[in-house]
Design a protein around this motif. Sequence first.
Motif, short mmCIF file in Angstrom:
data_model
loop_
_atom_site.label_atom_id
_atom_site.label_comp_id
_atom_site.label_asym_id
_atom_site.label_seq_id
_atom_site.Cartn_x
_atom_site.Cartn_y
_atom_site.Cartn_z
N UNK A 1 42.55 35.90 -33.35
CA UNK A 1 42.09 37.24 -32.99
C UNK A 1 41.76 38.02 -34.26
N UNK A 2 40.63 37.70 -34.86
CA UNK A 2 40.25 38.43 -36.08
C UNK A 2 39.95 39.88 -35.73
N UNK A 3 40.03 40.74 -36.71
CA UNK A 3 39.76 42.16 -36.49
C UNK A 3 38.77 42.66 -37.53
N UNK A 4 37.74 43.34 -37.08
CA UNK A 4 36.81 43.98 -38.01
C UNK A 4 37.18 45.46 -38.12
N UNK A 5 37.44 45.90 -39.31
CA UNK A 5 37.70 47.32 -39.60
C UNK A 5 38.66 47.96 -38.59
N UNK A 6 39.85 47.40 -38.51
CA UNK A 6 40.84 47.94 -37.57
C UNK A 6 41.44 49.23 -38.12
N UNK A 7 41.35 50.28 -37.34
CA UNK A 7 41.89 51.59 -37.77
C UNK A 7 43.38 51.63 -37.47
N UNK A 8 44.19 51.64 -38.53
CA UNK A 8 45.65 51.60 -38.34
C UNK A 8 46.21 52.96 -37.95
N UNK B 1 43.50 38.22 -50.22
CA UNK B 1 42.72 37.02 -49.92
C UNK B 1 42.72 36.74 -48.41
N UNK B 2 43.54 37.50 -47.66
CA UNK B 2 43.56 37.36 -46.19
C UNK B 2 43.07 38.60 -45.45
N UNK B 3 43.20 39.75 -46.08
CA UNK B 3 42.74 40.99 -45.43
C UNK B 3 42.04 41.88 -46.46
N UNK B 4 41.05 42.63 -46.01
CA UNK B 4 40.41 43.60 -46.91
C UNK B 4 40.82 45.00 -46.46
N UNK B 5 41.47 45.75 -47.35
CA UNK B 5 41.87 47.10 -46.98
C UNK B 5 40.77 48.10 -47.36
N UNK C 1 31.17 47.90 -37.24
CA UNK C 1 31.85 48.84 -36.34
C UNK C 1 33.36 48.83 -36.56
N UNK C 2 34.03 49.90 -36.19
CA UNK C 2 35.49 49.97 -36.26
C UNK C 2 36.11 49.35 -35.01
N UNK C 3 37.39 49.02 -35.11
CA UNK C 3 38.16 48.57 -33.95
C UNK C 3 39.35 49.52 -33.81
N UNK C 4 39.65 49.89 -32.56
CA UNK C 4 40.75 50.81 -32.29
C UNK C 4 41.81 50.13 -31.41
N UNK C 5 43.00 50.69 -31.40
CA UNK C 5 44.04 50.14 -30.51
C UNK C 5 43.58 50.17 -29.05
#
Length: 440
Positions: free
Chosen positions: A300-307, A267-271, A68-72
């Motif tokens: 506070x990890x984030x899964x698929x955060x929509x920037x 190695x820390x984030x996947x774009x 799933x995405x994550x939103x602000x």
Amino acid sequence: MARQTERRIWNKAAECMDREQLRELQSERLRAVVQREYENVPMYRERMQAKGLTPFDIRTVDDLRYLPFTEKTDLRDQYPYGLFAAPRQEIVRIQGSSGTTGKPIVAGYTARDIENWSEMVARAVTAAGGTNESIIQVTYGYGLFTGGLGLHQGASKVGAQVIPMSSGNTARQLMMMEDLGTNILCCTPSYALFLGETLRENGVNPKERLQMKAGIFGAEPWTEEMRQRIEELFEIDALDIYGLTEIAGPGVAFECLEKHGMHVNEDHVIPEIIDPVTEEPLPYGSKGELVFTTITKEGMPMLRYRTHDICQLDATPCACGRTFVRMARITGRTDDMLIIRGVNVFPSQIESVLVNVKGVAPHYMLVVDRVNATDQLEVQVEVTEEAFSDTVSGMERLTREIQEKLKSVIGLSARIKLVAPKTIPRSEGKAKRIVDNRKL
Ligand code: AMP
Ligand code: ZN
């Protein structure tokens, strides 16, 4: 600017990793973070369950698309601690940024998160030529905003001599830069431009009086033209740095001296780049919305955060030797967020203030301009018929009240212009509330 500093790489083993090996590392870390979210964060567990997913369904980076995405707005709804995935005793830091309404969004970091974030910024500092011999002036704001502390930690990790100036007080910034022999300046590009112009107005020749070599500029959009101008003013290499509070802060991606896009610390984030409408992932090279999954964060990890930032990714090799993909400059947003003097501002935040002020109607217009390289915000708002017939001092009181309330919510001073009832144009469709006159 061609004056190139020695090209060092902070962490060659990571930054020049073979891409196949990187993929394996990412997959392994992704599995761990998905497990962590599923076990510790009810929102993620429920969303995965709603999609019929368990952590075992996510094996490699190719499975990212199922998450799933994550939103602000999720950060707002879960404010303040709902998305934390580590116990309270392990959280050692809070940073924050603007939310979409009155409350900020906050992020929590464990000691390891701070270590990793510092590592990401140390890479950016090294890419700009920074070493333990460098003197680095940090002119980003210190506080909840990630800019000041973020650059500070990264520069410290490199072993540089750090000057924690924080933002503001131009004369003092320039004095310290000259007296202490600053080599690298870190601030927003618009402030760098202002500092540079002031420097030249004061008749300072940087070659004679300064020791400046590079600048690490970010937190807001800028252009190649701005880069050139800043480079000329200071006679330096001006490099871009990108980040956001939700993902870590500055250092999510950074430019090398090739100046051809910002290497994402993969190695820390996947774009990912997605189509903002269909939400489908797009191949490298396509323009779309940038999405990040953090794969080492604990707090506070984030899964698929929509920037909501629009850009492109480039996976072709870079002459510097780093193998991490590069993101192009941010060319816009898919939402209505404005960045004013480095601060994120949503029209909805301003609206939430105005609706709670007696004497004004919720009809407003935001006019943004850039005067002397400094952003200015004017809020035009209609007064009610009743307030309109008030005395001059009554109007002044109203202006001050709005100014103070706005300042406390968005953290910025704005010019308030009260206008007569029914003078702000009414729209038949989507209200047009923003006039941005800045020529980026
Ligand atoms: P914040 O979390 O307050 O640091 O704000 C993050 C947002 O600032 C990002 O989502 C971008 O919209 C913007 N931003 C940060 N760095 C840059 C950059 N180098 N270029 C363009 N926009 C940036
Ligand atoms: Zn490079």
